[in-house]
Design a protein around this motif. Structure first.
Motif, PDB file in Angstrom:
ATOM      1  N   THR A   1       7.340   3.045  -0.305  1.00  0.00           N
ATOM      2  CA  THR A   1       8.483   3.855  -0.702  1.00  0.00           C
ATOM      3  C   THR A   1       9.413   2.959  -1.528  1.00  0.00           C
ATOM      4  N   ALA A   2      10.390   3.552  -2.189  1.00  0.00           N
ATOM      5  CA  ALA A   2      11.365   2.766  -2.946  1.00  0.00           C
ATOM      6  C   ALA A   2      12.118   1.827  -2.011  1.00  0.00           C
ATOM      7  N   GLU A   3      12.433   2.295  -0.832  1.00  0.00           N
ATOM      8  CA  GLU A   3      13.140   1.473   0.158  1.00  0.00           C
ATOM      9  C   GLU A   3      12.284   0.273   0.578  1.00  0.00           C
ATOM     10  N   GLU A   4      10.988   0.486   0.799  1.00  0.00           N
ATOM     11  CA  GLU A   4      10.103  -0.621   1.176  1.00  0.00           C
ATOM     12  C   GLU A   4       9.996  -1.653   0.052  1.00  0.00           C
ATOM     13  N   ILE A   5       9.949  -1.183  -1.198  1.00  0.00           N
ATOM     14  CA  ILE A   5       9.910  -2.095  -2.340  1.00  0.00           C
ATOM     15  C   ILE A   5      11.204  -2.904  -2.394  1.00  0.00           C
ATOM     16  N   TYR A   6      12.325  -2.230  -2.244  1.00  0.00           N
ATOM     17  CA  TYR A   6      13.631  -2.892  -2.256  1.00  0.00           C
ATOM     18  C   TYR A   6      13.708  -3.967  -1.170  1.00  0.00           C
ATOM     19  N   GLN A   7      13.320  -3.631   0.049  1.00  0.00           N
ATOM     20  CA  GLN A   7      13.363  -4.583   1.167  1.00  0.00           C
ATOM     21  C   GLN A   7      12.437  -5.773   0.909  1.00  0.00           C
TER      22      GLN A   7
ATOM     23  N   ILE B   1       0.238   2.215  -8.420  1.00  0.00           N
ATOM     24  CA  ILE B   1      -0.328   2.025  -9.749  1.00  0.00           C
ATOM     25  C   ILE B   1      -1.826   2.164  -9.575  1.00  0.00           C
ATOM     26  N   THR B   2      -2.428   3.023 -10.365  1.00  0.00           N
ATOM     27  CA  THR B   2      -3.873   3.194 -10.272  1.00  0.00           C
ATOM     28  C   THR B   2      -4.422   3.631 -11.611  1.00  0.00           C
ATOM     29  N   GLU B   3      -5.631   3.241 -11.875  1.00  0.00           N
ATOM     30  CA  GLU B   3      -6.310   3.641 -13.108  1.00  0.00           C
ATOM     31  C   GLU B   3      -7.336   4.746 -12.828  1.00  0.00           C
ATOM     32  N   GLU B   4      -7.700   4.922 -11.568  1.00  0.00           N
ATOM     33  CA  GLU B   4      -8.734   5.887 -11.223  1.00  0.00           C
ATOM     34  C   GLU B   4      -8.117   7.090 -10.506  1.00  0.00           C
ATOM     35  N   ALA B   5      -8.525   8.274 -10.937  1.00  0.00           N
ATOM     36  CA  ALA B   5      -8.059   9.495 -10.271  1.00  0.00           C
ATOM     37  C   ALA B   5      -8.641   9.523  -8.855  1.00  0.00           C
ATOM     38  N   HIS B   6      -7.804   9.847  -7.910  1.00  0.00           N
ATOM     39  CA  HIS B   6      -8.266   9.930  -6.526  1.00  0.00           C
ATOM     40  C   HIS B   6      -7.342  10.846  -5.732  1.00  0.00           C
TER      41      HIS B   6
ATOM     42  N   LYS C   1       0.459   6.591   7.533  1.00  0.00           N
ATOM     43  CA  LYS C   1      -0.229   5.847   6.475  1.00  0.00           C
ATOM     44  C   LYS C   1      -0.792   6.808   5.434  1.00  0.00           C
ATOM     45  N   LEU C   2      -0.778   6.364   4.174  1.00  0.00           N
ATOM     46  CA  LEU C   2      -1.364   7.117   3.068  1.00  0.00           C
ATOM     47  C   LEU C   2      -2.606   6.344   2.624  1.00  0.00           C
ATOM     48  N   ILE C   3      -3.756   6.991   2.644  1.00  0.00           N
ATOM     49  CA  ILE C   3      -5.034   6.338   2.380  1.00  0.00           C
ATOM     50  C   ILE C   3      -5.681   6.966   1.150  1.00  0.00           C
ATOM     51  N   ASP C   4      -6.179   6.115   0.241  1.00  0.00           N
ATOM     52  CA  ASP C   4      -6.886   6.601  -0.945  1.00  0.00           C
ATOM     53  C   ASP C   4      -8.237   7.181  -0.552  1.00  0.00           C
TER      54      ASP C   4
ATOM     55  N   ASP D   1       0.832  -1.203   0.000  1.00  0.00           N
ATOM     56  CA  ASP D   1       0.000   0.000   0.000  1.00  0.00           C
ATOM     57  C   ASP D   1       0.869   1.257   0.000  1.00  0.00           C
ATOM     58  N   HIS D   2       0.989   1.926  -1.149  1.00  0.00           N
ATOM     59  CA  HIS D   2       1.760   3.161  -1.285  1.00  0.00           C
ATOM     60  C   HIS D   2       3.178   3.022  -0.720  1.00  0.00           C
TER      61      HIS D   2
END
Length: 144
Positions: A38-44, A84-89, A99-102, A35-36
């Motif tokens: 960071t690059a560091e979280e993706i790497y880990q 990644i999202t297809e809908e504007a929000h 936390k980042l919430i849609d 969920d949203h």
């Protein structure tokens, strides 16, 4: 649903002249699982499956996916979060738990003066709300 998004993303990469690489596919899959992040979280998150993957590769892949308009980057404090999202929000950032919430696009409205839109050629408006999320609010009221 998830496979449909992957297919859309792959098609978008190809139509914009990009290559569908193993790293790109792996990062796309991680973006759909976290969920949203960071690059560091993706790497880990990817270290167990891709032990030779460098942080630079993750960062550069995110940057190229952003340039292909596949990934959206949200600047927050001194770091970025990706999705990644297809809908504007819009988004809500909890200042307590980070936390980042849609927030659905139709739940927030912004009125821009027509002369501003004409002068600047506004294409879209993104709103970042900040405060305390419902989970943290409950934690606050539960304290003695």
């Amino acid at each position: 649903m998830r496979q449909n998004i992957i297919d859309i993303v792959i098609a978008r990469i190809k139509e914009r002249g990009g290559r569908v690489t193993v790293q790109r596919l792996a990062i796309i899959n991680v973006l759909l699982r976290l969920d949203h992040p960071t690059a560091e979280e993706i790497y880990q998150f990817m270290q167990d499956d891709f032990p030779t993957l460098s942080f630079t590769t993750v960062y550069n892949t995110l940057k190229s996916l952003k340039e292909l308009d596949v990934v959206h980057e949200h600047y927050q404090d001194e770091r970025s979060r990706f999705e990644i999202t297809e809908e504007a929000h819009h988004h809500f950032h909890c200042l307590r738990c980070d936390k980042l919430i849609d927030i659905p696009g139709d739940q927030v409205s912004v009125k821009t003066a027509s002369d501003i839109e004409e002068q600047y050629g506004v294409l879209e408006t993104r709103v970042m709300l900040e405060g305390t999320c419902p989970t943290c609010l409950v934690k606050e009221t539960d304290k003695p």
